[in-house]
Design a protein around this motif. Structure first.
Motif, PDB file in Angstrom:
ATOM      1  N   VAL A 151       0.853  -1.186   0.000  1.00  0.00           N
ATOM      2  CA  VAL A 151       0.000   0.000   0.000  1.00  0.00           C
ATOM      3  C   VAL A 151       0.888   1.234   0.000  1.00  0.00           C
ATOM      4  O   VAL A 151       2.061   1.178   0.371  1.00  0.00           O
ATOM      5  CB  VAL A 151      -0.954   0.019   1.211  1.00  0.00           C
ATOM      6  CG1 VAL A 151      -1.921  -1.134   1.154  1.00  0.00           C
ATOM      7  CG2 VAL A 151      -0.173  -0.002   2.516  1.00  0.00           C
ATOM      8  N   ILE A 152       0.328   2.346  -0.419  1.00  0.00           N
ATOM      9  CA  ILE A 152       1.083   3.590  -0.494  1.00  0.00           C
ATOM     10  C   ILE A 152       1.373   4.090   0.918  1.00  0.00           C
ATOM     11  O   ILE A 152       0.472   4.190   1.750  1.00  0.00           O
ATOM     12  CB  ILE A 152       0.300   4.646  -1.286  1.00  0.00           C
ATOM     13  CG1 ILE A 152       0.111   4.175  -2.737  1.00  0.00           C
ATOM     14  CG2 ILE A 152       1.007   5.995  -1.253  1.00  0.00           C
ATOM     15  CD1 ILE A 152      -0.766   5.095  -3.565  1.00  0.00           C
ATOM     16  N   ASP A 153       2.618   4.399   1.180  1.00  0.00           N
ATOM     17  CA  ASP A 153       3.028   4.916   2.486  1.00  0.00           C
ATOM     18  C   ASP A 153       3.711   6.255   2.260  1.00  0.00           C
ATOM     19  O   ASP A 153       4.905   6.320   1.968  1.00  0.00           O
ATOM     20  CB  ASP A 153       3.973   3.928   3.186  1.00  0.00           C
ATOM     21  CG  ASP A 153       4.293   4.356   4.609  1.00  0.00           C
ATOM     22  OD1 ASP A 153       3.625   5.272   5.114  1.00  0.00           O
ATOM     23  OD2 ASP A 153       5.218   3.771   5.209  1.00  0.00           O
ATOM     24  N   LEU A 154       2.942   7.315   2.361  1.00  0.00           N
ATOM     25  CA  LEU A 154       3.471   8.661   2.137  1.00  0.00           C
ATOM     26  C   LEU A 154       3.912   9.266   3.460  1.00  0.00           C
ATOM     27  O   LEU A 154       3.149   9.244   4.438  1.00  0.00           O
ATOM     28  CB  LEU A 154       2.403   9.557   1.501  1.00  0.00           C
ATOM     29  CG  LEU A 154       1.902   9.106   0.127  1.00  0.00           C
ATOM     30  CD1 LEU A 154       0.741   9.974  -0.315  1.00  0.00           C
ATOM     31  CD2 LEU A 154       3.026   9.173  -0.891  1.00  0.00           C
ATOM     32  N   PRO A 155       5.116   9.800   3.552  1.00  0.00           N
ATOM     33  CA  PRO A 155       5.593  10.391   4.804  1.00  0.00           C
ATOM     34  C   PRO A 155       4.673  11.517   5.270  1.00  0.00           C
ATOM     35  O   PRO A 155       4.270  12.377   4.492  1.00  0.00           O
ATOM     36  CB  PRO A 155       6.988  10.921   4.432  1.00  0.00           C
ATOM     37  CG  PRO A 155       7.388  10.153   3.225  1.00  0.00           C
ATOM     38  CD  PRO A 155       6.124   9.856   2.492  1.00  0.00           C
ATOM     39  N   GLN A 296      -0.015  -7.695  -8.053  1.00  0.00           N
ATOM     40  CA  GLN A 296       0.075  -6.882  -9.265  1.00  0.00           C
ATOM     41  C   GLN A 296      -1.134  -5.971  -9.400  1.00  0.00           C
ATOM     42  O   GLN A 296      -1.020  -4.814  -9.831  1.00  0.00           O
ATOM     43  CB  GLN A 296       0.191  -7.800 -10.488  1.00  0.00           C
ATOM     44  CG  GLN A 296       0.361  -7.063 -11.801  1.00  0.00           C
ATOM     45  CD  GLN A 296       1.633  -6.224 -11.840  1.00  0.00           C
ATOM     46  OE1 GLN A 296       2.645  -6.607 -11.269  1.00  0.00           O
ATOM     47  NE2 GLN A 296       1.574  -5.080 -12.497  1.00  0.00           N
ATOM     48  N   MET A 297      -2.308  -6.467  -9.023  1.00  0.00           N
ATOM     49  CA  MET A 297      -3.513  -5.643  -9.081  1.00  0.00           C
ATOM     50  C   MET A 297      -3.398  -4.446  -8.136  1.00  0.00           C
ATOM     51  O   MET A 297      -3.779  -3.323  -8.491  1.00  0.00           O
ATOM     52  CB  MET A 297      -4.728  -6.499  -8.710  1.00  0.00           C
ATOM     53  CG  MET A 297      -6.060  -5.780  -8.861  1.00  0.00           C
ATOM     54  SD  MET A 297      -7.465  -6.817  -8.389  1.00  0.00           S
ATOM     55  CE  MET A 297      -7.370  -8.082  -9.655  1.00  0.00           C
ATOM     56  N   GLN A 298      -2.849  -4.672  -6.941  1.00  0.00           N
ATOM     57  CA  GLN A 298      -2.694  -3.576  -5.985  1.00  0.00           C
ATOM     58  C   GLN A 298      -1.632  -2.578  -6.460  1.00  0.00           C
ATOM     59  O   GLN A 298      -1.818  -1.360  -6.326  1.00  0.00           O
ATOM     60  CB  GLN A 298      -2.311  -4.134  -4.618  1.00  0.00           C
ATOM     61  CG  GLN A 298      -2.053  -3.094  -3.541  1.00  0.00           C
ATOM     62  CD  GLN A 298      -3.295  -2.304  -3.165  1.00  0.00           C
ATOM     63  OE1 GLN A 298      -4.405  -2.772  -3.392  1.00  0.00           O
ATOM     64  NE2 GLN A 298      -3.104  -1.127  -2.610  1.00  0.00           N
ATOM     65  N   ARG A 299      -0.543  -3.079  -7.026  1.00  0.00           N
ATOM     66  CA  ARG A 299       0.506  -2.172  -7.520  1.00  0.00           C
ATOM     67  C   ARG A 299      -0.023  -1.289  -8.644  1.00  0.00           C
ATOM     68  O   ARG A 299       0.298  -0.082  -8.714  1.00  0.00           O
ATOM     69  CB  ARG A 299       1.706  -2.984  -7.994  1.00  0.00           C
ATOM     70  CG  ARG A 299       2.502  -3.646  -6.875  1.00  0.00           C
ATOM     71  CD  ARG A 299       3.808  -4.221  -7.392  1.00  0.00           C
ATOM     72  NE  ARG A 299       4.558  -4.872  -6.330  1.00  0.00           N
ATOM     73  CZ  ARG A 299       4.486  -6.171  -6.043  1.00  0.00           C
ATOM     74  NH1 ARG A 299       3.694  -6.959  -6.770  1.00  0.00           N
ATOM     75  NH2 ARG A 299       5.189  -6.688  -5.059  1.00  0.00           N
ATOM     76  N   ALA A 300      -0.817  -1.865  -9.535  1.00  0.00           N
ATOM     77  CA  ALA A 300      -1.390  -1.066 -10.617  1.00  0.00           C
ATOM     78  C   ALA A 300      -2.336  -0.003 -10.062  1.00  0.00           C
ATOM     79  O   ALA A 300      -2.358   1.145 -10.542  1.00  0.00           O
ATOM     80  CB  ALA A 300      -2.130  -1.981 -11.599  1.00  0.00           C
ATOM     81  N   PHE A 301      -3.103  -0.355  -9.050  1.00  0.00           N
ATOM     82  CA  PHE A 301      -4.016   0.603  -8.415  1.00  0.00           C
ATOM     83  C   PHE A 301      -3.221   1.733  -7.757  1.00  0.00           C
ATOM     84  O   PHE A 301      -3.569   2.915  -7.893  1.00  0.00           O
ATOM     85  CB  PHE A 301      -4.872  -0.133  -7.384  1.00  0.00           C
ATOM     86  CG  PHE A 301      -5.918   0.713  -6.732  1.00  0.00           C
ATOM     87  CD1 PHE A 301      -7.100   1.033  -7.386  1.00  0.00           C
ATOM     88  CD2 PHE A 301      -5.737   1.201  -5.442  1.00  0.00           C
ATOM     89  CE1 PHE A 301      -8.073   1.810  -6.776  1.00  0.00           C
ATOM     90  CE2 PHE A 301      -6.697   1.986  -4.830  1.00  0.00           C
ATOM     91  CZ  PHE A 301      -7.875   2.285  -5.501  1.00  0.00           C
ATOM     92  N   ASP A 302      -2.145   1.383  -7.053  1.00  0.00           N
ATOM     93  CA  ASP A 302      -1.324   2.400  -6.386  1.00  0.00           C
ATOM     94  C   ASP A 302      -0.666   3.339  -7.396  1.00  0.00           C
ATOM     95  O   ASP A 302      -0.564   4.550  -7.161  1.00  0.00           O
ATOM     96  CB  ASP A 302      -0.252   1.730  -5.531  1.00  0.00           C
ATOM     97  CG  ASP A 302      -0.831   1.056  -4.295  1.00  0.00           C
ATOM     98  OD1 ASP A 302      -1.998   1.346  -3.960  1.00  0.00           O
ATOM     99  OD2 ASP A 302      -0.132   0.233  -3.674  1.00  0.00           O
ATOM    100  N   GLU A 303      -0.198   2.786  -8.509  1.00  0.00           N
ATOM    101  CA  GLU A 303       0.442   3.633  -9.524  1.00  0.00           C
ATOM    102  C   GLU A 303      -0.543   4.648 -10.090  1.00  0.00           C
ATOM    103  O   GLU A 303      -0.180   5.812 -10.328  1.00  0.00           O
ATOM    104  CB  GLU A 303       1.005   2.750 -10.642  1.00  0.00           C
ATOM    105  CG  GLU A 303       2.216   1.927 -10.216  1.00  0.00           C
ATOM    106  CD  GLU A 303       2.658   0.965 -11.302  1.00  0.00           C
ATOM    107  OE1 GLU A 303       2.020   0.964 -12.381  1.00  0.00           O
ATOM    108  OE2 GLU A 303       3.624   0.208 -11.071  1.00  0.00           O
ATOM    109  N   GLU A 304      -1.787   4.226 -10.303  1.00  0.00           N
ATOM    110  CA  GLU A 304      -2.789   5.164 -10.814  1.00  0.00           C
ATOM    111  C   GLU A 304      -3.142   6.221  -9.767  1.00  0.00           C
ATOM    112  O   GLU A 304      -3.430   7.373 -10.111  1.00  0.00           O
ATOM    113  CB  GLU A 304      -4.035   4.397 -11.242  1.00  0.00           C
ATOM    114  CG  GLU A 304      -3.799   3.488 -12.441  1.00  0.00           C
ATOM    115  CD  GLU A 304      -5.077   2.833 -12.941  1.00  0.00           C
ATOM    116  OE1 GLU A 304      -5.915   3.536 -13.518  1.00  0.00           O
ATOM    117  OE2 GLU A 304      -5.232   1.617 -12.737  1.00  0.00           O
ATOM    118  N   LEU A 305      -3.118   5.835  -8.490  1.00  0.00           N
ATOM    119  CA  LEU A 305      -3.384   6.817  -7.439  1.00  0.00           C
ATOM    120  C   LEU A 305      -2.261   7.839  -7.334  1.00  0.00           C
ATOM    121  O   LEU A 305      -2.514   9.038  -7.156  1.00  0.00           O
ATOM    122  CB  LEU A 305      -3.557   6.107  -6.086  1.00  0.00           C
ATOM    123  CG  LEU A 305      -4.849   5.315  -5.866  1.00  0.00           C
ATOM    124  CD1 LEU A 305      -4.814   4.635  -4.509  1.00  0.00           C
ATOM    125  CD2 LEU A 305      -6.074   6.212  -5.969  1.00  0.00           C
TER     126      LEU A 305
END
Length: 329
Positions: A151-155, A296-305
């Motif tokens: 999941v995306i972990d933004l500081p 892979q499905m989650q990584r693609a979703f995160d990249e679009e976000l």
């Protein structure tokens, strides 16, 4: 699947060829090594081939029907997952677009967008993890499935104490909790004028988030309700019965050992491979080479976000001077 089918089909093909060779050598005839059977090459095990055809037809129908139903479950589960992803991605896109032209300072808008993006990534990741757990036999034993879903972990997005409730919650409660956080954050953004769009338009975001939850629940239903186990048992029993009958019956319809080997091998390999395919497709989400790649499905979703966080993501491209002149002409 092929290796599994080969391990089942090769022994029965050898047995069929050996059986045909023994009958041709008179091993089962009177005076042979197994003469008490009183069975020679001209003996007929069946008065006609109707019983054997009936058995093969029954086994084939049960296996093909199970495979067809398993593929339907597979296709429906994947369809729900992608619809869920589409709804939540569209909602995240809408939130970022609605706050882009707010009059508040840029820093407040950036922090709001970062929190929303991370929450949507967390929501999607937890949903996929929940689906993977329920699609695994490990879920029956209360264990979790080790699926790498980043999941995306933004500081600076969240503090650890804010996530304590999420960590202490049960696995099947976390998706609803994160959904609630997103909805509360949208309301807070409206109150602070970060989302300056009129409320009737903002309600579309809630509808999309809710539609995504509906798709998630539909996919979860397929995971909760497995393919009927008694039907699977009947299929397995009929396949085993067919396996034992094949060497004895098939040699009676073949003239040489090679044909007995070939027909037995092809028939058993096909049926057992279809059965293995059905077993894999009945639980399409989780770990395994024949499962949907959730990571892979989650990584693609995160990249679009993450694209939505780019400064120019919600700035439509401007028309060049040459294009304006051409439009005037």
């Amino acid at each position: 699947v092929i290796s599994y089918g080969l391990s089942i089909a090769f022994p029965v093909a050898i047995m069929s060829a050996a059986m045909k060779f023994s009958v041709r050598q008179g091993a089962f005839a009177e005076g042979g090594a197994l003469g008490f059977v009183a069975w020679d090459e001209d003996s007929m095990l069946l008065l006609n081939n109707a019983p054997w055809n009936g058995l093969v037809t029954l086994v084939s129908f049960l296996t093909v029907f199970r495979t067809s139903q398993a593929y339907s479950r597979f296709e429906e589960a994947v369809s729900h997952c992608y619809s869920m992803r589409s709804q939540w991605l569209d909602a995240a896109n809408g939130v970022c677009a609605f706050c882009e032209h707010s009059m508040v300072d840029r820093k407040a808008k950036t922090m709001f967008k970062r929190r929303i993006i991370r929450l949507f990534s967390l929501l999607h990741g937890l949903a996929l993890q929940d689906l993977a757990n329920w699609n695994s036999s490990a879920a029956e034993e209360g264990a979790s499935v080790d699926v790498d879903i980043p999941v995306i972990d933004l500081p600076g997005s969240f503090e650890e104490k804010d996530l304590k409730l999420l960590k202490d919650s049960e696995a099947d409660e976390r998706v609803g909790l994160v959904q609630s956080w997103i909805q509360v954050l949208i309301v807070k953004g409206m109150k602070e004028d970060i989302l300056s769009t009129p409320p009737p338009i903002i309600t579309r975001l809630y509808q999309q988030i809710g539609d995504g939850m509906v798709e998630f629940t539909a996919a979860l239903r397929l995971a909760h309700i497995p393919f009927p186990f008694p039907y699977s048992q009947v299929c397995q029993l009929m396949l085993i019965l067919h396996w034992f009958c094949t060497p004895v019956i098939i040699q009676n319809y073949c003239s040489t050992e090679m044909w007995a080997f070939s027909f037995s091998f092809i028939m058993v390999l096909t049926l057992w491979c279809l059965d293995a395919i059905a077993t894999d497709l009945e639980a399409p989400l989780g770990n395994g080479s024949n499962k949907v790649n959730l990571s892979q499905m989650q990584r693609a979703f995160d990249e679009e976000l993450l694209v939505l966080l780019e400064p120019t993501a919600h700035l439509p491209p401007r028309e060049s001077d040459a294009g304006q002149e051409a439009a005037t002409l």
